[in-house]
Design a protein around this motif. Structure first.
Motif, PDB file in Angstrom:
ATOM      1  N   ARG A  16       0.865  -1.179   0.000  1.00 22.55           N
ATOM      2  CA  ARG A  16       0.000   0.000   0.000  1.00 22.55           C
ATOM      3  C   ARG A  16       0.901   1.228   0.000  1.00 22.55           C
ATOM      4  O   ARG A  16       1.651   1.473   0.951  1.00 22.55           O
ATOM      5  N   LEU A  17       0.835   2.011  -1.060  1.00 16.85           N
ATOM      6  CA  LEU A  17       1.748   3.125  -1.259  1.00 16.85           C
ATOM      7  C   LEU A  17       1.042   4.456  -1.038  1.00 16.85           C
ATOM      8  O   LEU A  17      -0.074   4.671  -1.516  1.00 16.85           O
ATOM      9  N   ALA A  18       1.730   5.350  -0.328  1.00 13.55           N
ATOM     10  CA  ALA A  18       1.243   6.718  -0.154  1.00 13.55           C
ATOM     11  C   ALA A  18       2.351   7.674  -0.567  1.00 13.55           C
ATOM     12  O   ALA A  18       3.505   7.522  -0.144  1.00 13.55           O
ATOM     13  N   LEU A  19       2.021   8.633  -1.409  1.00 20.47           N
ATOM     14  CA  LEU A  19       2.952   9.702  -1.753  1.00 20.47           C
ATOM     15  C   LEU A  19       2.816  10.778  -0.681  1.00 20.47           C
ATOM     16  O   LEU A  19       1.729  11.328  -0.481  1.00 20.47           O
ATOM     17  N   VAL A  20       3.901  11.056   0.030  1.00 28.89           N
ATOM     18  CA  VAL A  20       3.895  12.064   1.096  1.00 28.89           C
ATOM     19  C   VAL A  20       4.992  13.062   0.743  1.00 28.89           C
ATOM     20  O   VAL A  20       6.175  12.834   1.015  1.00 28.89           O
ATOM     21  N   ALA A  21       4.615  14.150   0.093  1.00 29.70           N
ATOM     22  CA  ALA A  21       5.605  15.022  -0.538  1.00 29.70           C
ATOM     23  C   ALA A  21       5.282  16.492  -0.312  1.00 29.70           C
ATOM     24  O   ALA A  21       4.117  16.887  -0.179  1.00 29.70           O
ATOM     25  N   ASP A  22       6.343  17.309  -0.297  1.00 31.68           N
ATOM     26  CA  ASP A  22       6.214  18.754  -0.123  1.00 31.68           C
ATOM     27  C   ASP A  22       6.221  19.449  -1.478  1.00 31.68           C
ATOM     28  O   ASP A  22       7.092  19.185  -2.316  1.00 31.68           O
ATOM     29  N   GLY A  23       5.250  20.347  -1.673  1.00 33.46           N
ATOM     30  CA  GLY A  23       5.166  21.089  -2.918  1.00 33.46           C
ATOM     31  C   GLY A  23       3.727  21.226  -3.367  1.00 33.46           C
ATOM     32  O   GLY A  23       2.804  20.748  -2.705  1.00 33.46           O
ATOM     33  N   PRO A  24       3.512  21.865  -4.507  1.00 34.40           N
ATOM     34  CA  PRO A  24       2.150  21.972  -5.042  1.00 34.40           C
ATOM     35  C   PRO A  24       1.703  20.668  -5.704  1.00 34.40           C
ATOM     36  O   PRO A  24       2.503  19.973  -6.333  1.00 34.40           O
ATOM     37  N   ARG A  25       0.441  20.322  -5.562  1.00 35.53           N
ATOM     38  CA  ARG A  25      -0.090  19.079  -6.114  1.00 35.53           C
ATOM     39  C   ARG A  25       0.187  18.958  -7.613  1.00 35.53           C
ATOM     40  O   ARG A  25       0.513  17.868  -8.111  1.00 35.53           O
ATOM     41  N   ALA A  26       0.085  20.055  -8.336  1.00 33.37           N
ATOM     42  CA  ALA A  26       0.259  20.004  -9.790  1.00 33.37           C
ATOM     43  C   ALA A  26       1.632  19.464 -10.177  1.00 33.37           C
ATOM     44  O   ALA A  26       1.784  18.807 -11.214  1.00 33.37           O
TER      45      ALA A  26
END
Length: 424
Positions: free
Chosen positions: A290-300
């Protein structure tokens, strides 16, 4: 309790079957290694009095005497996969004497003879030896070890769990059994945890305990899909595994030095992936993580860069700082990922955060109480922790090393404590 008796009416041999006594008289005695983890549970029999296609195997049955008794022998597990159906064929003459014994060995049908040329028969019953973990048949254990010992030890050790759930058989071909990507991985993990070195002593046999359940083949055939479905369904609750893998993006999946931003904004239009990153995400997804992208920045940014390569949809959850309103190491980012995946508090400690930033990814994961993996591929940011909580639990030099690390972590997780059965 014999697992077969838990399904009344399915695996209960009829005493009115005229072939039951015949099958019982000549039922093979199977001797297996003292360290063998999987014993035979049941045999589905069929009797042939003329040439015809086997009802349970790919072979044509050609009696050399009065009749042939075919035994399709069921094991829940084989050291490389869930599901194992082996066969023994006993040729009997009109006087009730066994004149020939054949048995399965890795997809082939072999005539069973001892080194001196004699048939492996004691009284009316064949006596055969099972390969440790693999259950192929031999007439003599010394010959087995001499000819196949090294291969068998490799299969029971380094190559255990190579296939997960066996899905190339008469039942899967008819859509009667199946498994998800997660269930396949868990079956493989279970078997890897059961690696063993054969003792090469065969002091145990199929007559011990409640013995081998002997039933007509149609009854065993009807039971097997139910049995496999039950075993597969039990895997998530019984095999220790990671609940989720959280992944950062910049310099974890994407090479930040190649980013091209839309003029006047922080939105990245395109960028190159780190070599191997796309393949790793695909592999983890195919393996049921089960993968989750957890990232800083704008969604685009992430929709542009990952979406263009078909990776965006590989993530079950997308937790982006531009949406949450805070950057890592904020606990809100990690809590949002937990909530998006529907994870429980107990699953927090079985989750992993993978990132390249000690101050954000590793500190945030450590504070949150999950496992942390530092990817040291890029030198853009410091590799020296300033704080104790910036020290990662694991470090890898390249993203392609992640699948191997995740498996090592899963194999090191403590065994699931199951409640003991209480006799009525």
């Amino acid at each position: 309790m014999n697992v077969l008796s838990a399904m009344p009416g399915v695996l209960t041999g009829s005493t009115e079957d005229p072939d039951l006594a015949l099958a019982g008289r000549h039922c093979p005695l199977l001797r297996f290694d003292d360290r063998e983890p999987f014993r035979p549970l049941a045999a589905g029999y069929a009797v042939y009095r003329g040439e015809m296609q086997s009802v349970s195997s790919k072979f044509t049955i050609r009696p050399v005497a009065d009749h042939v008794i075919e035994y399709a022998i069921w094991y829940d597990w084989y050291i490389q996969h869930l599901y194992d159906l082996e066969h023994v064929w006993v040729h009997v003459d009109a006087a009730g004497r066994v004149v020939k014994v054949e048995a399965s060995r890795h997809g082939a049908r072999r005539i069973m003879t001892r080194p001196d040329g004699s048939s492996p028969v004691e009284g009316p019953r064949p006596v055969l030896y099972l390969e440790p973990g693999k259950h192929a048949h031999w007439a003599d254990p010394g010959e087995m070890r001499a000819k196949a010992g090294l291969l068998i030890e490799g299969m029971c050790g380094a190559f255990a769990g190579a296939q997960g759930v066996h899905l190339s058989n008469r039942f899967s071909d008819r859509g009667l059994i199946g498994a998800s990507a997660l269930e396949n991985r868990l079956a493989a993990l279970k078997l890897k945890r059961m690696r063993f070195t054969p003792a090469w002593r065969f002091g145990r046999d199929s007559d011990a305990g409640e013995g081998l359940a002997l039933v007509p083949w149609p009854q065993l055939e009807a039971w097997i899909p139910q049995r496999v479905s039950s075993l597969v369904a039990s895997l998530p609750a019984t095999v220790p595994h990671l609940a989720a893998v959280f992944l950062d993006c910049g310099d974890t999946l994407v090479d930040e030095s190649t980013e091209e931003k839309i003029s006047g904004t922080e939105v990245v239009l395109k960028a190159a992936l780190i070599p191997g990153a796309g393949e790793v995400v695909e592999q983890l997804s195919r393996s049921g993580y089960r993968l989750a992208l957890v990232a800083d920045g704008p969604r685009a940014t992430f929709e542009n860069v990952l979406g263009a390569r078909g990776l965006w949809e590989r993530f079950e959850a997308h937790v982006i700082s531009g949406d949450v309103g805070e950057l890592k190491p904020s606990q809100k980012m990690f809590s949002a990922a937990m909530e998006a995946l529907g994870l429980t508090e107990a699953e927090r400690v079985r989750s992993v955060m993978v990132g390249n930033n000690l101050e954000r990814d590793i500190l945030g994961a450590n504070r949150f109480g999950m496992m942390s993996v530092f990817l040291s591929w890029s030198t853009r940011r410091s590799h020296a922790p300033r704080l104790r909580r910036e020290r990662p639990l694991f470090t890898i030099s390249h993203i392609w090393k992640l699948p191997e690390l995740l498996e090592r972590i899963e194999l090191s997780l403590p065994a699931v404590q199951t409640r003991p059965e209480v006799s009525p």
